[in-house]
Design an enzyme around this catalytic site. Structure first.
Site, PDB file in Angstrom:
ATOM      1  N   HIS A 166       0.744  -1.297  -0.131  1.00 59.20           N
ATOM      2  CA  HIS A 166       0.231  -0.094  -0.105  1.00 59.20           C
ATOM      3  C   HIS A 166       1.046   1.208   0.002  1.00 59.20           C
ATOM      4  CE1 HIS A 166      -3.294  -2.699   1.278  1.00 59.20           C
ATOM      5  NE2 HIS A 166      -2.368  -3.160   2.225  1.00 59.20           N
ATOM      6  N   SER A 287      14.717  22.320 -15.109  1.00 53.27           N
ATOM      7  CA  SER A 287      13.442  23.030 -15.481  1.00 53.27           C
ATOM      8  C   SER A 287      13.639  24.439 -15.972  1.00 53.27           C
ATOM      9  CB  SER A 287      12.622  23.414 -14.136  1.00 53.27           C
ATOM     10  OG  SER A 287      11.827  24.446 -14.082  1.00 53.27           O
ATOM     11  N   LYS A 293      15.563  22.081  -9.833  1.00 44.65           N
ATOM     12  CA  LYS A 293      14.942  20.963 -10.157  1.00 44.65           C
ATOM     13  C   LYS A 293      15.729  20.075 -11.216  1.00 44.65           C
ATOM     14  CE  LYS A 293      10.929  20.104 -10.401  1.00 44.65           C
ATOM     15  NZ  LYS A 293       9.574  20.691 -10.602  1.00 44.65           N
ATOM     16  N   GLU A 300       9.249   9.379 -16.899  1.00 45.50           N
ATOM     17  CA  GLU A 300       7.590   9.574 -16.994  1.00 45.50           C
ATOM     18  C   GLU A 300       7.126   9.338 -18.389  1.00 45.50           C
ATOM     19  OE1 GLU A 300       7.181  13.838 -15.362  1.00 45.50           O
ATOM     20  OE2 GLU A 300       9.211  13.685 -15.320  1.00 45.50           O
TER      21      GLU A 300
END
Ligand code: ARG
Length: 467
Positions: A166, A287, A293, A300
């Site tokens: 979980h 970024s 970043k 992704e």
């Protein structure tokens, strides 16, 4: 004349015998597949050479015609490969583009090539050859990915990290063990690839339009020449099924699903909050506005490619589900789905292999996280069963009270005093502290397939012998 085209348009030179005029522009557009099936040029030429060679061997065409055909086809192959070939949409597809060019190059002998075959068995052959080669590439790519994981697993057989259920801390595991979970998944994907190759290893050519042919062809000869185990056994099935493409796509969807779960873990692990891994610069991006970043874009995109691949599977299943036997033009829609999925899968496996190989594993962060969240509570319960003779259900209850006490004191289980623990159960002794560390916890999981470092090393050795 409303249709300004009809005067200038002649009927198709390959099949236009019974047509008085050429197709409407929209008809041509919806009908043509050359825009994508030109990818099959090498397979088409290989198939035609094998077919012509067999026709000559069987005395169906002359050796002279065969030589001209083979020479012409080889010329076309180099024309296409050097970018000189002019593909024409009017000629619909790769098969007719090549045959028309052959006629220009060698004259009437070209017309003998299509004896005892149809575009229906021709396309089934070309596409099978293409998918088979793609499966062979996928097999190699998965082997490289598995090898990358085996190296990381070996390096981190002793590195503890939290195991999750979980996405909540469950029990400590090793990073090596976690890596080996992916080895199992990609290993099964690879056996699906091998099964798919086995299933499709039959030659379609010679099934002709759907019924076979009256010419004395030798389908065993063409099958052998093209590297198939043998010819297909039913001409109707041969031209009407695309389950080899569906098997490719279902294998691809399952593999992509595995890749996507890994991608998701990489995205989570590389957040500052988790900080379990650092991706290499080579597999991350910055970024344009936030200088701090470092984004896991490759992971992704791997996660997102799964959507395309699953979409392709559903698209082709849907194309096929209502088709009566044998060939229908609907089946022309098989190729783009497979080409797109194949490209996406190749890229996703390669990107993942690079990420796994290059990422920095932050063992300190993993270890710190492994010990938090009362991850050794099960070890305490097991100790109570083993050393104090409690039934597991009671041990579970006692341990729950120990966790509640630790929570109240804002400390870990191992930081409770012996007196604290004895206040919960009098049979607890000093020795319990031996099982409350994460290292002791993982070392104790020695069941077959468990997370104990020595077990993991055994599994790595098993895989190394098979990779
Ligand atoms: N371009 C067609 C396809 O991809 C080739 C087969 C055409 N056969 C036919 N009978 N129209 O399916």
């Amino acid at each position: 004349m409303t249709d300004g085209n009809s005067e200038t348009k002649s009927s198709n030179q390959m099949w236009g015998g019974r047509f008085a005029s050429g197709p409407d522009a929209i008809m041509e557009e919806i009908n043509a597949s050359i825009g994508f099936d030109k990818k099959l040029y090498a397979q088409d030429i290989r198939g035609s050479i094998a077919h012509a060679t067999m026709l000559a061997h069987q005395g169906i065409i002359s050796a002279e015609d065969k030589d001209k055909i083979v020479h012409g086809l080889n010329t076309i192959l180099s024309e296409i490969e050097s970018g000189q070939f002019e593909f024409s949409r009017r000629l619909e597809d790769i098969h007719m583009n090549i045959e028309a060019r052959l006629a220009t190059l060698i004259g009437p002998s070209a017309g003998r090539l299509h004896t005892a075959r149809s575009r229906n068995d021709q396309v089934a052959l070309d596409f099978r050859l293409w998918v088979k080669e793609e499966l062979q590439k996928t097999e190699k790519a998965l082997t490289a990915l598995i090898a990358a994981f085996l190296d990381r697993a070996e390096e981190h057989a002793d590195t503890v990290m939290p195991g999750f259920t979980h996405l909540q801390t469950a029990q400590p595991v090793t990073f090596g063990h976690h890596c080996m979970a992916y080895v199992e998944m990609f290993g099964r994907d690879r056996s699906r690839v091998r099964h798919a190759i086995e299933h499709m290893d039959e030659s379609p050519i010679g099934a002709a339009a759907l019924a076979g042919t009256g010419f004395p062809i030798d389908r065993h000869m063409t099958a052998k020449a093209l590297g198939f185990a043998g010819p297909t056994r039913n001409s109707i099935d041969t031209v009407s099924d695309r389950d080899f493409a569906l098997e490719f796509l279902s294998m691809a969807s399952i593999a992509a699903t595995h890749l996507s779960r890994l991608a998701e873990e990489i995205v989570i692990w590389s957040t500052p909050q988790f900080g379990f891994i650092r991706l290499s610069d080579a597999f991350s991006t910055g970024s344009s506005i936030m200088p701090q970043k470092k984004n896991p874009d490759a992971a992704e995109l791997v996660r997102a490619k799964t959507g395309r691949i699953n979409g392709s599977l559903i698209a082709l299943l849907t194309v096929m589900k209502g088709l009566p036997l044998a060939y229908s033009k609907d089946m022309q829609e098989d190729k783009e789905q497979v080409f797109d999925a194949a490209e996406s899968l190749e890229l996703a496996i390669a990107a993942m292999t690079g990420m796994v190989r290059d990422m920095t594993v932050r063992t300190d962060r993993m270890k710190a996280a492994a010990g938090s969240g009362y991850s050794t509570a099960t070890d305490l319960a097991d100790w109570l069963v083993r050393e104090a003779g409690l039934p597991f259900r009671d041990a579970h209850h006692v341990t729950g009270r120990a966790v509640a006490l630790a929570e109240q004191k804002a400390c870990d289980l191992a930081d409770l005093s012996l007196a604290d623990l004895r206040s919960i159960h009098p049979d607890i002794t000093e020795k319990v502290f031996d099982v409350l560390t994460v290292e002791a916890s993982v070392a104790s999981r020695t069941s077959f397939g468990g997370t104990a470092p020595n077990e993991v090393r055994k599994q790595i050795a098993w895989w190394r012998a098979r990779n």
